[in-house]
Design an enzyme around this catalytic site. Structure first.
Site, mmCIF file in Angstrom:
data_model
loop_
_atom_site.group_PDB
_atom_site.id
_atom_site.type_symbol
_atom_site.label_atom_id
_atom_site.label_comp_id
_atom_site.label_asym_id
_atom_site.label_seq_id
_atom_site.Cartn_x
_atom_site.Cartn_y
_atom_site.Cartn_z
ATOM 1 N N GLY A 163 -5.104 5.300 4.511
ATOM 2 C CA GLY A 163 -4.446 4.508 5.545
ATOM 3 C C GLY A 163 -5.403 3.820 6.489
ATOM 4 O O GLY A 163 -5.316 2.601 6.706
ATOM 5 N N PRO A 164 -6.337 4.580 7.090
ATOM 6 C CA PRO A 164 -7.221 3.952 8.084
ATOM 7 C C PRO A 164 -8.179 2.923 7.478
ATOM 8 O O PRO A 164 -8.851 2.208 8.218
ATOM 9 C CB PRO A 164 -7.993 5.148 8.667
ATOM 10 C CG PRO A 164 -7.135 6.340 8.379
ATOM 11 C CD PRO A 164 -6.458 6.048 7.072
ATOM 12 N N GLU A 211 8.659 16.380 15.534
ATOM 13 C CA GLU A 211 9.084 16.304 14.139
ATOM 14 C C GLU A 211 8.284 17.308 13.313
ATOM 15 O O GLU A 211 7.054 17.278 13.337
ATOM 16 C CB GLU A 211 8.852 14.885 13.605
ATOM 17 C CG GLU A 211 9.441 14.685 12.232
ATOM 18 C CD GLU A 211 9.153 13.301 11.669
ATOM 19 O OE1 GLU A 211 8.001 12.845 11.774
ATOM 20 O OE2 GLU A 211 10.079 12.690 11.121
ATOM 21 N N VAL A 213 -7.470 1.006 3.932
ATOM 22 C CA VAL A 213 -6.672 -0.034 3.269
ATOM 23 C C VAL A 213 -5.535 -0.510 4.182
ATOM 24 O O VAL A 213 -5.327 -1.712 4.375
ATOM 25 C CB VAL A 213 -6.110 0.512 1.933
ATOM 26 C CG1 VAL A 213 -5.113 -0.478 1.327
ATOM 27 C CG2 VAL A 213 -7.252 0.775 0.972
ATOM 28 N N GLY A 214 -4.806 0.475 4.757
ATOM 29 C CA GLY A 214 -3.680 0.110 5.611
ATOM 30 C C GLY A 214 -4.146 -0.697 6.813
ATOM 31 O O GLY A 214 -3.585 -1.741 7.152
ATOM 32 N N CYS A 218 13.225 11.581 6.559
ATOM 33 C CA CYS A 218 13.224 11.210 7.978
ATOM 34 C C CYS A 218 14.600 11.383 8.601
ATOM 35 O O CYS A 218 14.723 11.521 9.813
ATOM 36 C CB CYS A 218 12.770 9.774 8.118
ATOM 37 S SG CYS A 218 13.742 8.650 7.085
ATOM 38 N N LYS A 241 0.845 -1.189 0.000
ATOM 39 C CA LYS A 241 0.000 0.000 0.000
ATOM 40 C C LYS A 241 0.884 1.242 0.000
ATOM 41 O O LYS A 241 1.470 1.599 1.029
ATOM 42 C CB LYS A 241 -0.906 0.017 1.232
ATOM 43 C CG LYS A 241 -1.903 1.156 1.182
ATOM 44 C CD LYS A 241 -2.180 1.654 2.564
ATOM 45 C CE LYS A 241 -2.370 3.122 2.716
ATOM 46 N NZ LYS A 241 -2.018 4.070 1.716
ATOM 47 N N GLY A 276 -5.237 3.623 -1.598
ATOM 48 C CA GLY A 276 -6.357 4.087 -0.777
ATOM 49 C C GLY A 276 -5.889 4.681 0.531
ATOM 50 O O GLY A 276 -4.686 4.869 0.752
HETATM 51 P P1 NAD Z 1 1.835 8.339 7.776
HETATM 52 O O1 NAD Z 1 2.098 7.564 9.008
HETATM 53 O O2 NAD Z 1 0.753 9.330 7.762
HETATM 54 O O3 NAD Z 1 1.506 7.337 6.566
HETATM 55 C C1 NAD Z 1 2.388 6.303 6.177
HETATM 56 C C2 NAD Z 1 1.593 5.209 5.497
HETATM 57 O O4 NAD Z 1 0.741 4.602 6.462
HETATM 58 C C3 NAD Z 1 0.691 5.712 4.377
HETATM 59 O O5 NAD Z 1 0.675 4.779 3.329
HETATM 60 C C4 NAD Z 1 -0.666 5.788 5.060
HETATM 61 O O6 NAD Z 1 -1.750 5.683 4.178
HETATM 62 C C5 NAD Z 1 -0.582 4.584 5.986
HETATM 63 N N1 NAD Z 1 -1.505 4.626 7.132
HETATM 64 C C6 NAD Z 1 -2.055 5.710 7.737
HETATM 65 N N2 NAD Z 1 -2.860 5.334 8.752
HETATM 66 C C7 NAD Z 1 -2.793 3.984 8.816
HETATM 67 C C8 NAD Z 1 -3.384 3.010 9.669
HETATM 68 N N3 NAD Z 1 -4.206 3.347 10.658
HETATM 69 N N4 NAD Z 1 -3.101 1.708 9.457
HETATM 70 C C9 NAD Z 1 -2.248 1.349 8.477
HETATM 71 N N5 NAD Z 1 -1.668 2.225 7.621
HETATM 72 C C10 NAD Z 1 -1.939 3.524 7.796
HETATM 73 O O7 NAD Z 1 3.237 8.967 7.372
HETATM 74 P P2 NAD Z 1 3.521 9.975 6.174
HETATM 75 O O8 NAD Z 1 2.992 11.310 6.560
HETATM 76 O O9 NAD Z 1 3.112 9.351 4.889
HETATM 77 O O10 NAD Z 1 5.118 10.002 6.174
HETATM 78 C C11 NAD Z 1 5.888 10.897 6.930
HETATM 79 C C12 NAD Z 1 6.439 10.194 8.144
HETATM 80 O O11 NAD Z 1 7.203 9.060 7.748
HETATM 81 C C13 NAD Z 1 7.392 11.064 8.949
HETATM 82 O O12 NAD Z 1 7.110 10.897 10.316
HETATM 83 C C14 NAD Z 1 8.763 10.478 8.618
HETATM 84 O O13 NAD Z 1 9.735 10.675 9.603
HETATM 85 C C15 NAD Z 1 8.433 9.044 8.465
HETATM 86 N N6 NAD Z 1 9.460 8.360 7.688
HETATM 87 C C16 NAD Z 1 10.293 7.506 8.351
HETATM 88 C C17 NAD Z 1 11.302 6.857 7.646
HETATM 89 C C18 NAD Z 1 12.240 5.899 8.339
HETATM 90 O O14 NAD Z 1 12.930 5.152 7.646
HETATM 91 N N7 NAD Z 1 12.296 5.877 9.662
HETATM 92 C C19 NAD Z 1 11.436 7.080 6.271
HETATM 93 C C20 NAD Z 1 10.561 7.958 5.646
HETATM 94 C C21 NAD Z 1 9.563 8.592 6.357
#
Ligand code: NAD
Length: 485
Positions: A209-210, A388, A212-213, A286, A176, A207
């Protein structure tokens, strides 16, 4: 609707709309307009993808490692063939400069596929002989169907970083991508068909996150989840996955320190890297060093050299090859980062440069551009230095000596990466070992050898990606003990 790009899910080798035929708009950050749409898939779409992946798994797990490696390499060849087009798509989707997508994101996606293609053919398992008549050996077997969930900041780079080891190790995948930047993952899905992956081996469901994820995390037939994204979502995933004891790899947020000691080598190249470590990809990496700790003995001189370089960064149309920074990924994220700067001001920060949106002309007049911003004057406990921000915002913090630098660096709930700048080798080793982070760069930043363990500690991560760590995550070890007569 004609010139809007319509993306499809990849389920069982076929490109399909979501079952509900609903779509989510995908915006181009440089213009603020919707330029694509992706399926607003439902849990039924996830279930169909998991079913396809389950059916495909036995045959895929039996495929020779050479055959899996060949397919991953073929996919890498196709991404390489279309590198320019995919880099343009990535830039359009995420707002990052096309030059960065061409130099970093897409080459790294190709490298991920090639790396795990080679790694799986070189991977060996252990054997232990307790005495001449007893032999133990470890089988490393694929887990089954695994879920890969990736964020928007390095879309194809992080998507391939997960699916490549998962597939190489013999799992079938339901992936996803972020709904904010789904385009290059969708393109990769098309290329996987052209590469000849058997139906059901790689499935991609677009789709929210809340929806599909979450279904992916909760689905009883999905045995492991590899997630990269925010700490908040990581916590929700850990909670949802716990009752089923799913294997989890969580790569999450950071508040990384870059530490400049008085004895650092202030060559142009190093200063450029320090600036890049704060502002590359609009600070939306990140690993960016958003807290810049500088020893008091050089603080004033360093600040002036540093600010000169930050002021010289060009914010512009991501399509312009001379732009250093493009647009922030979404209106919501832009508003969040602007809000963080306002909060910093209210808390007493001095804004040394930037701090304001950048207004561009022409096609970018409504884009989400922000000037690279440098702040000072806030204590390490201030929200600006603890939370962050994930944008082009760096906060300068002075320190007296090594102990104070380490104390400040470690005084956050995050622990992803740190960079430190010094010509004193003893100090470099000493400080590196005391920093509470998963990664330390000394006199460099974002240098990556894909064999090294990648990930964070504390609220930045659980588990490690990269090299054999990724192959270990995506397999289940089984000890076999033989008693010889
Ligand atoms: P996010 O957590 O909002 O979303 C990440 C993914 O998770 C998306 O595909 C989203 O649709 C999905 N998602 C959202 N809610 C979910 C749920 N309840 N269940 C399952 N999946 C769900 O993050 P973002 O805003 O897309 O990305 C930015 C964040 O990612 C920053 O905090 C950044 O630091 C972090 N990041 C970390 C790394 C690392 O390697 N540590 C690398 C890149 C980004």
């Amino acid at each position: 609707m004609n010139d809007v790009l319509t993306l499809a899910n990849l389920v069982d080798g076929r490109l399909l709309p979501g079952r509900s035929s609903a779509y989510l708009d995908v915006h181009e950050p440089a213009t603020g307009s919707a330029f694509a749409r992706c399926p607003d898939s439902s849990s039924d779409d996830v279930d169909a993808a998991v079913l396809a992946a389950r059916r495909a798994h036995p045959a895929w797990a039996e495929t020779t490692v050479d055959a899996r490696a060949r397919l991953l390499n073929r996919l890498a060849d196709l991404v390489e063939r279309d590198l320019q087009e995919i880099a343009e798509l990535e830039s359009r989707d995420s707002g990052k400069p096309v030059a960065l997508a061409r130099m970093l994101d897409i080459p790294r996606a190709i490298a991920n596929l090639r790396f795990f293609s080679a790694a799986i053919t070189q991977w060996a398992s252990e054997s232990h002989s307790s005495d001449p008549r007893t032999l133990n050996y470890t089988l490393r077997q694929p887990i089954g169907v695994v879920g890969c969930i990736s964020p928007w900041n390095l879309p194809l780079y992080l998507f391939t970083w997960k699916i490549a080891p998962a597939l190489a190790a013999g799992n079938t995948v339901v992936a996803k991508p972020s709904e904010i930047t789904p385009c290059t993952a969708a393109r990769l899905g098309e290329l996987s068909i052209e590469a000849g992956f058997p139906p059901g081996v790689l499935n991609i469901v677009h789709g929210r996150g809340p929806v599909v994820g979450q279904r992916l995390v909760e689905h009883p037939q999905v045995k492991a989840i590899s997630f990269t994204g925010s700490t908040q979502t990581g916590a929700a995933i850990a909670t949802a996955a716990a009752p089923a004891f799913k294997k989890l790899s969580l790569e999450m947020g950071g508040k990384n320190p870059a530490i400049v000691f008085g004895d650092f080598d202030c060559s142009d190249g190093n200063l450029d890297t320090i600036v890049r470590s704060g502002f590359a990809n609009q600070g939306e990496i990140c690993l960016c060093g958003s807290r810049l700790l500088v020893q008091r003995s050089v603080y004033d001189d360093f600040r002036e050299c540093y600010l000169d370089r930050v002021r010289a960064l060009r914010v512009g149309d991501p399509q312009n090859p001379h732009s250093d920074l493009g647009a922030l990924v979404s209106r919501a994220h832009f508003d969040k980062v602007v809000g963080c700067i306002e909060r910093a001001r209210a808390d007493g920060a001095r804004v040394l440069c930037g701090g304001e949106p950048v207004r561009l002309d022409g096609r970018c007049a409504d884009g989400w551009f922000l000037a690279p911003t440098v702040l000072e004057g806030l204590p390490n406990e201030a929200p600006t230095n603890q939370q962050e921000i994930f944008g082009p915002v760096v906060s300068l913090i002075p320190f007296e000596d090594e102990d104070e630098a380490i104390a400040i660096a470690n005084a956050t709930e995050y622990g992803l990466a740190a960079s430190l700048w010094t010509t004193n080798l003893d100090r470099a080793h000493r400080v590196a070992s005391r920093l509470e982070t998963g990664i330390v760069w000394i006199n460099c930043w974002l240098e990556r050898d894909l064999r090294t363990p990648f990930g964070g500690v504390k609220h930045s991560g659980v588990g490690r990606e990269g090299g054999v760590d990724a192959l270990r995550f995506f397999t289940e070890p089984k000890n076999v003990c033989i008693r010889l007569s």
